[in-house]
Design a protein around this motif. Sequence first.
Motif, PDB file in Angstrom:
ATOM      1  N   LEU A  27     -12.691   6.048   1.559  1.00 40.66           N
ATOM      2  CA  LEU A  27     -13.462   5.180   2.432  1.00 40.66           C
ATOM      3  C   LEU A  27     -12.701   5.008   3.740  1.00 40.66           C
ATOM      4  N   GLU A  28     -13.361   5.353   4.851  1.00 41.54           N
ATOM      5  CA  GLU A  28     -12.727   5.179   6.151  1.00 41.54           C
ATOM      6  C   GLU A  28     -12.994   3.751   6.639  1.00 41.54           C
ATOM      7  N   CYS A  29     -11.925   3.108   7.103  1.00 40.99           N
ATOM      8  CA  CYS A  29     -12.001   1.708   7.523  1.00 40.99           C
ATOM      9  C   CYS A  29     -11.383   1.531   8.906  1.00 40.99           C
ATOM     10  N   VAL A  30     -11.898   0.553   9.624  1.00 35.56           N
ATOM     11  CA  VAL A  30     -11.322   0.143  10.900  1.00 35.56           C
ATOM     12  C   VAL A  30     -10.281  -0.930  10.613  1.00 35.56           C
ATOM     13  N   VAL A  31      -9.138  -0.822  11.270  1.00 33.37           N
ATOM     14  CA  VAL A  31      -8.101  -1.845  11.144  1.00 33.37           C
ATOM     15  C   VAL A  31      -8.529  -3.027  12.006  1.00 33.37           C
ATOM     16  N   LEU A  32      -8.786  -4.161  11.351  1.00 35.80           N
ATOM     17  CA  LEU A  32      -9.162  -5.364  12.098  1.00 35.80           C
ATOM     18  C   LEU A  32      -7.935  -6.032  12.691  1.00 35.80           C
ATOM     19  N   THR A  33      -6.909  -6.193  11.870  1.00 38.31           N
ATOM     20  CA  THR A  33      -5.685  -6.835  12.337  1.00 38.31           C
ATOM     21  C   THR A  33      -4.579  -6.670  11.312  1.00 38.31           C
ATOM     22  N   ILE A  34      -3.375  -6.839  11.773  1.00 37.47           N
ATOM     23  CA  ILE A  34      -2.198  -6.943  10.917  1.00 37.47           C
ATOM     24  C   ILE A  34      -1.656  -8.340  11.168  1.00 37.47           C
ATOM     25  N   PHE A  35      -1.453  -9.101  10.098  1.00 37.82           N
ATOM     26  CA  PHE A  35      -1.086 -10.512  10.262  1.00 37.82           C
ATOM     27  C   PHE A  35      -0.066 -10.913   9.208  1.00 37.82           C
ATOM     28  N   GLU A  36       0.553 -12.055   9.442  1.00 38.35           N
ATOM     29  CA  GLU A  36       1.583 -12.556   8.542  1.00 38.35           C
ATOM     30  C   GLU A  36       1.029 -13.692   7.694  1.00 38.35           C
ATOM     31  N   ALA A  37       1.433 -13.700   6.425  1.00 38.97           N
ATOM     32  CA  ALA A  37       1.099 -14.798   5.514  1.00 38.97           C
ATOM     33  C   ALA A  37       2.227 -14.887   4.491  1.00 38.97           C
ATOM     34  N   GLY A  38       2.801 -16.060   4.342  1.00 39.26           N
ATOM     35  CA  GLY A  38       3.865 -16.231   3.353  1.00 39.26           C
ATOM     36  C   GLY A  38       5.058 -15.316   3.574  1.00 39.26           C
ATOM     37  N   ASN A  39       5.457 -15.107   4.814  1.00 40.84           N
ATOM     38  CA  ASN A  39       6.622 -14.293   5.187  1.00 40.84           C
ATOM     39  C   ASN A  39       6.467 -12.804   4.880  1.00 40.84           C
ATOM     40  N   LYS A  40       5.248 -12.334   4.673  1.00 38.87           N
ATOM     41  CA  LYS A  40       4.984 -10.908   4.490  1.00 38.87           C
ATOM     42  C   LYS A  40       3.853 -10.531   5.442  1.00 38.87           C
ATOM     43  N   GLU A  41       3.742  -9.234   5.705  1.00 39.90           N
ATOM     44  CA  GLU A  41       2.667  -8.763   6.570  1.00 39.90           C
ATOM     45  C   GLU A  41       1.543  -8.176   5.723  1.00 39.90           C
ATOM     46  N   TYR A  42       0.331  -8.372   6.225  1.00 42.70           N
ATOM     47  CA  TYR A  42      -0.867  -7.894   5.552  1.00 42.70           C
ATOM     48  C   TYR A  42      -1.771  -7.229   6.577  1.00 42.70           C
ATOM     49  N   GLU A  57     -17.867  -6.433   3.900  1.00 49.53           N
ATOM     50  CA  GLU A  57     -16.718  -6.646   3.029  1.00 49.53           C
ATOM     51  C   GLU A  57     -15.434  -6.243   3.746  1.00 49.53           C
ATOM     52  N   VAL A  58     -14.432  -7.093   3.659  1.00 44.85           N
ATOM     53  CA  VAL A  58     -13.128  -6.825   4.270  1.00 44.85           C
ATOM     54  C   VAL A  58     -12.118  -6.613   3.148  1.00 44.85           C
ATOM     55  N   PHE A  59     -11.292  -5.577   3.279  1.00 46.29           N
ATOM     56  CA  PHE A  59     -10.247  -5.286   2.315  1.00 46.29           C
ATOM     57  C   PHE A  59      -8.918  -5.791   2.862  1.00 46.29           C
ATOM     58  N   LEU A  60      -8.165  -6.473   2.014  1.00 46.42           N
ATOM     59  CA  LEU A  60      -6.858  -6.999   2.395  1.00 46.42           C
ATOM     60  C   LEU A  60      -5.788  -6.306   1.556  1.00 46.42           C
ATOM     61  N   TYR A  61      -4.735  -5.821   2.226  1.00 51.26           N
ATOM     62  CA  TYR A  61      -3.628  -5.147   1.561  1.00 51.26           C
ATOM     63  C   TYR A  61      -2.312  -5.679   2.105  1.00 51.26           C
ATOM     64  N   ARG A  62      -1.262  -5.589   1.287  1.00 55.30           N
ATOM     65  CA  ARG A  62       0.080  -5.865   1.768  1.00 55.30           C
ATOM     66  C   ARG A  62       0.463  -4.689   2.656  1.00 55.30           C
ATOM     67  N   PRO A  71       2.809   3.720   8.151  1.00 59.19           N
ATOM     68  CA  PRO A  71       2.255   2.555   7.463  1.00 59.19           C
ATOM     69  C   PRO A  71       2.202   2.777   5.957  1.00 59.19           C
ATOM     70  N   ASN A  72       2.409   1.700   5.218  1.00 59.06           N
ATOM     71  CA  ASN A  72       2.344   1.742   3.765  1.00 59.06           C
ATOM     72  C   ASN A  72       1.497   0.554   3.307  1.00 59.06           C
ATOM     73  N   LEU A  73       0.409   0.829   2.580  1.00 58.58           N
ATOM     74  CA  LEU A  73      -0.467  -0.224   2.076  1.00 58.58           C
ATOM     75  C   LEU A  73      -0.258  -0.375   0.583  1.00 58.58           C
ATOM     76  N   GLU A  74      -0.154  -1.619   0.132  1.00 63.98           N
ATOM     77  CA  GLU A  74       0.025  -1.907  -1.291  1.00 63.98           C
ATOM     78  C   GLU A  74      -1.038  -2.899  -1.722  1.00 63.98           C
ATOM     79  N   ASN A  75      -1.528  -2.726  -2.940  1.00 55.84           N
ATOM     80  CA  ASN A  75      -2.496  -3.669  -3.486  1.00 55.84           C
ATOM     81  C   ASN A  75      -1.858  -5.038  -3.660  1.00 55.84           C
ATOM     82  N   ILE A  76      -2.645  -6.065  -3.486  1.00 54.70           N
ATOM     83  CA  ILE A  76      -2.220  -7.436  -3.761  1.00 54.70           C
ATOM     84  C   ILE A  76      -2.561  -7.673  -5.227  1.00 54.70           C
ATOM     85  N   GLU A  77      -1.545  -7.830  -6.059  1.00 56.56           N
ATOM     86  CA  GLU A  77      -1.745  -7.858  -7.507  1.00 56.56           C
ATOM     87  C   GLU A  77      -2.114  -9.235  -8.059  1.00 56.56           C
ATOM     88  N   SER A  78      -1.534 -10.300  -7.522  1.00 55.05           N
ATOM     89  CA  SER A  78      -1.768 -11.624  -8.119  1.00 55.05           C
ATOM     90  C   SER A  78      -2.874 -12.381  -7.388  1.00 55.05           C
TER      91      SER A  78
END
Length: 111
Positions: A27-42, A57-62, A71-78
């Motif tokens: 799935l090709e997606c447009v990057v809306l933004t890179i932002f910080e939450a809880g001392n990590k970037e998402y 629908e917006v997808f959020l990744y670490r 760039p490295n995207l990781e699933n948010i597990e919890s």
Amino acid sequence: MSDENKYFEDENEEMTVTITLEDDSELECVVLTIFEAGNKEYIALLPMEGEQAEAGEVFLYRYTETEDGEPNLENIESDEEYEIVADAFDELLDEQEFDELISEEDLDDEE
């Protein structure tokens, strides 16, 4: 993060990312933004086509970068981490809408 657009060479150019979903479809997606939450970037991604795009629908990744700057995207597990990230993204959207509202009022005042 102090400079939200530090990853973009041209602020007006759309940056896209292709992600692989659980069913191995891409799935090709447009990057809306890179932002910080809880001392990590998402990163927030908006699909360009398909059901997810139509639903907005917006997808959020670490988000991290490798030593090579890739760039490295990781699933948010919890669920707890996801709630923190989703709240931070919603707050970011609210701020942006407020900024746009103020800008529109400033334009109206100039007329």
